[in-house]
Design an enzyme around this catalytic site. Structure first.
Site, short mmCIF file in Angstrom:
data_model
loop_
_atom_site.label_atom_id
_atom_site.label_comp_id
_atom_site.label_asym_id
_atom_site.label_seq_id
_atom_site.Cartn_x
_atom_site.Cartn_y
_atom_site.Cartn_z
N TYR A 130 44.67 30.56 34.13
CA TYR A 130 44.87 29.09 34.17
C TYR A 130 45.71 28.70 32.93
O TYR A 130 44.94 28.09 31.82
CB TYR A 130 43.57 28.52 34.29
CG TYR A 130 42.88 28.55 35.65
CD1 TYR A 130 42.64 29.93 36.23
CD2 TYR A 130 42.93 27.56 36.82
CE1 TYR A 130 42.10 30.10 37.54
CE2 TYR A 130 42.37 27.82 38.07
CZ TYR A 130 42.07 28.90 38.36
OH TYR A 130 41.89 29.31 39.84
N LYS A 183 41.16 44.19 38.82
CA LYS A 183 42.23 44.71 39.24
C LYS A 183 42.88 45.53 38.35
O LYS A 183 44.05 45.58 37.88
CB LYS A 183 43.61 43.71 39.82
CG LYS A 183 44.84 44.10 40.29
CD LYS A 183 44.41 44.25 41.80
CE LYS A 183 46.03 44.73 42.46
NZ LYS A 183 45.71 45.32 43.55
N ASP A 216 41.41 42.88 45.86
CA ASP A 216 41.91 42.97 47.04
C ASP A 216 40.85 43.66 48.12
O ASP A 216 40.53 43.05 49.30
CB ASP A 216 43.34 43.46 47.27
CG ASP A 216 43.66 44.58 46.20
OD1 ASP A 216 42.66 44.94 45.34
OD2 ASP A 216 44.66 45.46 46.74
N ASP A 240 37.58 32.15 41.66
CA ASP A 240 38.01 30.84 42.35
C ASP A 240 38.27 31.28 43.84
O ASP A 240 37.79 30.40 44.73
CB ASP A 240 39.17 30.24 41.85
CG ASP A 240 39.43 28.88 42.02
OD1 ASP A 240 38.52 28.06 42.78
OD2 ASP A 240 40.48 28.13 41.79
N ASP A 244 35.65 30.24 47.47
CA ASP A 244 36.06 29.65 48.57
C ASP A 244 35.76 30.57 49.88
O ASP A 244 35.22 30.15 51.11
CB ASP A 244 37.37 29.43 48.81
CG ASP A 244 37.57 27.98 48.10
OD1 ASP A 244 37.04 27.52 47.36
OD2 ASP A 244 38.68 27.27 48.62
#
Ligand code: NAD
Length: 354
Positions: A130, A183, A216, A240, A244
């Protein structure tokens, strides 16, 4: 105890009013002694005061026992120099609200795939990708030339350590499993640092099993076998996006509660955005902000050792479940006939029933 209420943009004022209907009822039934302080932020205050986040609101937040923050139409904000401050990011950074806690539980009985979901995501909230908030001075996103844009990600041992600790603590009172999402096959140094800190914290919690999953694969595994996951710990952007997905899986984006918690303050904030497409129509589902406010009460209960707050939080959660159980008391996004206000009245009506 004073709660600062910031309705925000789009559907914010509608779902905030609905949330206060429920909290007001809980305040009476459980004798919580809460009072509300209302302040305007977002596009309304931009018009009136030239900024989406007046200074006095930051001061009010610092002094409050907790904050209820409606969603913000940040995509429509002008640049910071012209008053467009993302209050959500600003509160997280300035008040050090480092843990974004986002549970996903199948409340309608089934999730999107028909599989049960019961997990909670501990998302690092103060750094990562961010770029508008991850630098001490200046931004982490810039254009050295007109045909090149760069974004920097920040990962520190302090922030990884503290979010990992909160995740392991949470796992102790759940199914005793933490999944660290990363990752590190590509970001060997930065996600490697995240994993190093998570593993260190894990040694202090021998009863909790640690699993490491690449982000992933995580997106697929969440769909395939959601009950495999209990507590998930992730850096800012992975958390984030996955939250969702988890929320939608559990029944809908309008259902998941969420808090931004630090050591001193907690901000309740819905998981979804300001939904400008349905703003002003009275049809938004207020469940996410109502459940976020219940999580805020739970956080305040732990901080102030106040049993009544914890009881109220559990009662609100159960009332939302009870109202959602029947298709005739659901909002339009879930195929039901109720408007925002009617849903809140139904939830408030369940409090103190027994
Ligand atoms: P969104 O979450 O606002 O909406 C996505 C879809 O879900 C829309 O179809 C919307 O109608 C629906 N939806 C969302 N919440 C709902 C609810 N409570 N009840 C019923 N339906 C609901 O995401 P978006 O459209 O990508 O973003 C809109 C604005 O919100 C943008 O300005 C974005 O920057 C902002 N945003 C703010 C936050 C925040 O304040 N925390 C988070 C995400 C997006």
């Amino acid at each position: 105890m004073r709660i600062l209420v910031l309705p925000g943009d789009g559907i914010g004022p509608e779902i905030t009013a609905a949330t206060l209907t429920v909290l007001g009822r809980a305040n009476d039934v459980f004798r919580l002694g809460l009072s509300w302080q209302h302040e305007e932020i977002g596009l309304v205050s931009l018009k009136k005061e030239g900024t989406t986040l007046p200074l006095r609101v930051m001061e009010a937040a610092r002094a409050a026992a907790g904050v209820i923050l409606g969603p913000l139409s940040t995509y429509e904000y002008p640049p910071r120099e012209r008053g467009g401050i993302n209050a959500s990011g600003e509160l997280r950074i300035k008040l050090d609200l480092y843990a974004n806690v986002r549970p996903a539980r199948s409340r309608l009985g089934v999730g999107l795939t028909g599989k049960p979901v019961d997990l909670v995501i501990y998302r690092e909230n103060t750094e990562g990708f961010y770029a508008d908030r991850n630098m001490y001075l200046g931004g982490g996103e810039f254009m050295p030339t007109e045909d090149m844009a760069l974004s920097l990600r920040r990962v520190t041992t302090r922030c990884c350590e503290r979010i990992a600790r909160r995740a392991f603590e949470a796992a102790m009172s759940r199914r005793k499993k933490v999944t660290a999402v990363h990752k590190a096959n590509v970001f060997k140094i930065s996600d490697g640092l995240f994993l190093r800190e998570v593993r260190k914290v894990a040694t202090e919690f021998p009863q909790v099993r640690l699993e490491e999953v690449i982000v992933d694969a995580m997106a697929a595994l969440l769909l395939r076998d959601p009950m495999r996951f209990d507590v998930i710990v992730a850096e800012n952007m992975y958390g984030d996006i996955l939250s969702d997905e988890a929320s939608e899986l559990s029944g809908g984006l309008g259902l998941g509660g969420s808090i931004n918690a630090g050591d001193e303050l907690c901000v309740a904030q819905a998981q979804h955005g300001s939904a400008p497409d349905i703003a002003g129509k009275g049809i938004a589902n207020p469940a996410s902000l109502i459940l976020s406010s219940a999580m805020l009460l739970e956080w305040m209960a732990a901080r102030h050792s106040a049993g009544a707050l914890a009881q109220a939080a559990r009662a609100i959660d159960a009332a939302v479940d009870a109202v959602l159980r029947s298709p005739v008391t659901r909002t339009a996004d879930l195929g039901g006939p109720l408007g925002t206000r009617e849903f809140a009245d139904a939830v408030a009506g369940k409090l103190g029933e027994e």
